[in-house]
Design a protein around this motif. Structure first.
Motif, PDB file in Angstrom:
ATOM      1  N   GLN A  84      11.725   2.953   4.587  1.00  0.00           N
ATOM      2  CA  GLN A  84      10.364   2.552   4.932  1.00  0.00           C
ATOM      3  C   GLN A  84      10.374   1.307   5.814  1.00  0.00           C
ATOM      4  O   GLN A  84       9.541   1.166   6.712  1.00  0.00           O
ATOM      5  CB  GLN A  84       9.593   2.290   3.640  1.00  0.00           C
ATOM      6  CG  GLN A  84       8.123   2.165   3.793  1.00  0.00           C
ATOM      7  CD  GLN A  84       7.456   2.013   2.437  1.00  0.00           C
ATOM      8  OE1 GLN A  84       8.022   1.402   1.525  1.00  0.00           O
ATOM      9  NE2 GLN A  84       6.288   2.565   2.296  1.00  0.00           N
TER      10      GLN A  84
ATOM     11  N   HIS B   5      16.328   4.472  -3.517  1.00  0.00           N
ATOM     12  CA  HIS B   5      15.149   3.678  -3.152  1.00  0.00           C
ATOM     13  C   HIS B   5      14.667   4.103  -1.777  1.00  0.00           C
ATOM     14  O   HIS B   5      15.467   4.375  -0.882  1.00  0.00           O
ATOM     15  CB  HIS B   5      15.488   2.185  -3.118  1.00  0.00           C
ATOM     16  CG  HIS B   5      16.000   1.673  -4.417  1.00  0.00           C
ATOM     17  ND1 HIS B   5      15.182   1.458  -5.502  1.00  0.00           N
ATOM     18  CD2 HIS B   5      17.245   1.360  -4.828  1.00  0.00           C
ATOM     19  CE1 HIS B   5      15.906   1.010  -6.511  1.00  0.00           C
ATOM     20  NE2 HIS B   5      17.171   0.949  -6.132  1.00  0.00           N
ATOM     21  N   TYR B   6      13.352   4.133  -1.623  1.00  0.00           N
ATOM     22  CA  TYR B   6      12.783   4.518  -0.337  1.00  0.00           C
ATOM     23  C   TYR B   6      12.524   3.308   0.556  1.00  0.00           C
ATOM     24  O   TYR B   6      12.429   3.435   1.772  1.00  0.00           O
ATOM     25  CB  TYR B   6      11.475   5.297  -0.554  1.00  0.00           C
ATOM     26  CG  TYR B   6      10.889   5.845   0.712  1.00  0.00           C
ATOM     27  CD1 TYR B   6      11.606   6.754   1.489  1.00  0.00           C
ATOM     28  CD2 TYR B   6       9.634   5.473   1.147  1.00  0.00           C
ATOM     29  CE1 TYR B   6      11.087   7.276   2.652  1.00  0.00           C
ATOM     30  CE2 TYR B   6       9.097   5.982   2.318  1.00  0.00           C
ATOM     31  CZ  TYR B   6       9.829   6.883   3.066  1.00  0.00           C
ATOM     32  OH  TYR B   6       9.315   7.389   4.221  1.00  0.00           O
ATOM     33  N   TRP B   7      12.423   2.107  -0.006  1.00  0.00           N
ATOM     34  CA  TRP B   7      12.021   0.942   0.783  1.00  0.00           C
ATOM     35  C   TRP B   7      12.943   0.629   1.962  1.00  0.00           C
ATOM     36  O   TRP B   7      12.459   0.171   3.000  1.00  0.00           O
ATOM     37  CB  TRP B   7      11.789  -0.293  -0.100  1.00  0.00           C
ATOM     38  CG  TRP B   7      13.014  -0.858  -0.749  1.00  0.00           C
ATOM     39  CD1 TRP B   7      13.488  -0.594  -1.983  1.00  0.00           C
ATOM     40  CD2 TRP B   7      13.920  -1.791  -0.160  1.00  0.00           C
ATOM     41  NE1 TRP B   7      14.638  -1.282  -2.210  1.00  0.00           N
ATOM     42  CE2 TRP B   7      14.924  -2.035  -1.112  1.00  0.00           C
ATOM     43  CE3 TRP B   7      13.989  -2.428   1.074  1.00  0.00           C
ATOM     44  CZ2 TRP B   7      15.983  -2.901  -0.861  1.00  0.00           C
ATOM     45  CZ3 TRP B   7      15.032  -3.300   1.318  1.00  0.00           C
ATOM     46  CH2 TRP B   7      16.013  -3.527   0.345  1.00  0.00           C
TER      47      TRP B   7
ATOM     48  N   THR C 214       0.811  -1.220   0.000  1.00  0.00           N
ATOM     49  CA  THR C 214       0.000   0.000   0.000  1.00  0.00           C
ATOM     50  C   THR C 214       0.842   1.267   0.000  1.00  0.00           C
ATOM     51  O   THR C 214       0.367   2.316  -0.421  1.00  0.00           O
ATOM     52  CB  THR C 214      -0.965   0.033   1.206  1.00  0.00           C
ATOM     53  OG1 THR C 214      -0.226  -0.084   2.406  1.00  0.00           O
ATOM     54  CG2 THR C 214      -1.995  -1.065   1.116  1.00  0.00           C
ATOM     55  N   ASN C 215       2.088   1.178   0.436  1.00  0.00           N
ATOM     56  CA  ASN C 215       2.969   2.345   0.473  1.00  0.00           C
ATOM     57  C   ASN C 215       4.031   2.315  -0.610  1.00  0.00           C
ATOM     58  O   ASN C 215       5.038   3.026  -0.512  1.00  0.00           O
ATOM     59  CB  ASN C 215       3.625   2.452   1.852  1.00  0.00           C
ATOM     60  CG  ASN C 215       2.624   2.801   2.910  1.00  0.00           C
ATOM     61  OD1 ASN C 215       1.945   3.800   2.808  1.00  0.00           O
ATOM     62  ND2 ASN C 215       2.515   1.951   3.915  1.00  0.00           N
ATOM     63  N   ARG C 216       3.825   1.539  -1.648  1.00  0.00           N
ATOM     64  CA  ARG C 216       4.846   1.361  -2.673  1.00  0.00           C
ATOM     65  C   ARG C 216       5.147   2.644  -3.440  1.00  0.00           C
ATOM     66  O   ARG C 216       6.216   2.795  -4.010  1.00  0.00           O
ATOM     67  CB  ARG C 216       4.452   0.237  -3.626  1.00  0.00           C
ATOM     68  CG  ARG C 216       3.257   0.551  -4.489  1.00  0.00           C
ATOM     69  CD  ARG C 216       2.744  -0.686  -5.222  1.00  0.00           C
ATOM     70  NE  ARG C 216       1.574  -0.394  -6.006  1.00  0.00           N
ATOM     71  CZ  ARG C 216       0.337  -0.295  -5.532  1.00  0.00           C
ATOM     72  NH1 ARG C 216       0.125  -0.470  -4.243  1.00  0.00           N
ATOM     73  NH2 ARG C 216      -0.680  -0.034  -6.310  1.00  0.00           N
ATOM     74  N   GLN C 217       4.231   3.607  -3.464  1.00  0.00           N
ATOM     75  CA  GLN C 217       4.445   4.854  -4.202  1.00  0.00           C
ATOM     76  C   GLN C 217       4.991   5.977  -3.327  1.00  0.00           C
ATOM     77  O   GLN C 217       5.140   7.095  -3.797  1.00  0.00           O
ATOM     78  CB  GLN C 217       3.119   5.309  -4.828  1.00  0.00           C
ATOM     79  CG  GLN C 217       2.541   4.333  -5.820  1.00  0.00           C
ATOM     80  CD  GLN C 217       3.420   4.121  -7.031  1.00  0.00           C
ATOM     81  OE1 GLN C 217       4.083   5.045  -7.494  1.00  0.00           O
ATOM     82  NE2 GLN C 217       3.458   2.911  -7.542  1.00  0.00           N
ATOM     83  N   GLN C 218       5.278   5.691  -2.074  1.00  0.00           N
ATOM     84  CA  GLN C 218       5.764   6.726  -1.164  1.00  0.00           C
ATOM     85  C   GLN C 218       7.205   7.117  -1.488  1.00  0.00           C
ATOM     86  O   GLN C 218       7.964   6.335  -2.038  1.00  0.00           O
ATOM     87  CB  GLN C 218       5.694   6.229   0.287  1.00  0.00           C
ATOM     88  CG  GLN C 218       4.292   5.966   0.772  1.00  0.00           C
ATOM     89  CD  GLN C 218       3.474   7.229   0.855  1.00  0.00           C
ATOM     90  OE1 GLN C 218       3.935   8.244   1.344  1.00  0.00           O
ATOM     91  NE2 GLN C 218       2.248   7.163   0.361  1.00  0.00           N
ATOM     92  N   TRP C 219       7.540   8.335  -1.103  1.00  0.00           N
ATOM     93  CA  TRP C 219       8.895   8.831  -1.277  1.00  0.00           C
ATOM     94  C   TRP C 219       9.235   9.661  -0.053  1.00  0.00           C
ATOM     95  O   TRP C 219       8.416   9.823   0.842  1.00  0.00           O
ATOM     96  CB  TRP C 219       8.995   9.646  -2.571  1.00  0.00           C
ATOM     97  CG  TRP C 219      10.396   9.921  -2.984  1.00  0.00           C
ATOM     98  CD1 TRP C 219      10.993  11.137  -3.051  1.00  0.00           C
ATOM     99  CD2 TRP C 219      11.386   8.973  -3.379  1.00  0.00           C
ATOM    100  NE1 TRP C 219      12.301  11.016  -3.471  1.00  0.00           N
ATOM    101  CE2 TRP C 219      12.570   9.692  -3.676  1.00  0.00           C
ATOM    102  CE3 TRP C 219      11.413   7.597  -3.505  1.00  0.00           C
ATOM    103  CZ2 TRP C 219      13.742   9.076  -4.089  1.00  0.00           C
ATOM    104  CZ3 TRP C 219      12.578   6.981  -3.916  1.00  0.00           C
ATOM    105  CH2 TRP C 219      13.723   7.724  -4.207  1.00  0.00           C
TER     106      TRP C 219
END
Length: 134
Positions: A95, A90-92, A38-43
């Motif tokens: 996150q 990458h943000y993951w 659900t948060n895959r588009q977060q930055w």
């Protein structure tokens, strides 16, 4: 007769406790990929930039200066170390820190409620609500 019923009742209570714990553990396991999806588009956003751009690990004042009136030395250190290792491509990885902290808080909430003798299914319900809506 009462002596024979007590072991059965104790087993039922233990089975209830164990099943509530399994359901909570399953919710934790389901939450990890679901939250990532659900948060895959977060930055990077707000606090992330403060930790990365406005703080320096070599300056003790930066580490101890409150952020929104909170001590955030540990997140700053972790973010700065991640920045050195993976950069900002990458943000993951960043996150992952937040998701693990949240799920750890949920597990601690569940453990605290169980230790405080809250009924197992009430503790499970509260913990699951915290996992997905906290």
């Amino acid at each position: 007769m009462a002596a024979e019923e007590e072991p059965g009742a104790a087993q039922a209570v233990e089975r209830r406790d164990r099943s509530a714990t399994w359901v909570f553990s399953l919710a934790l396991a389901v939450a990890v990929p679901l939250v990532f999806f659900t948060n895959r588009q977060q930055w990077f956003f707000l606090d992330d930039w403060d930790f990365l751009a406005a703080r320096d690990l070599r300056n003790g004042g930066d580490l101890l200066r409150p952020h929104n009136e909170h001590l955030t030395a540990l997140p700053i250190v972790l973010y700065r170390l991640l920045f050195r290792v993976v950069g900002l491509n990458h943000y993951w990885p960043y996150q992952t820190l937040v998701i693990l902290a949240h799920l750890s808080a949920a597990a601690l909430l569940f453990a605290l409620m169980r230790r405080a003798s809250v009924q197992p299914w009430i503790a499970t319900a509260a913990g699951v609500v915290f996992i997905f809506l906290g």
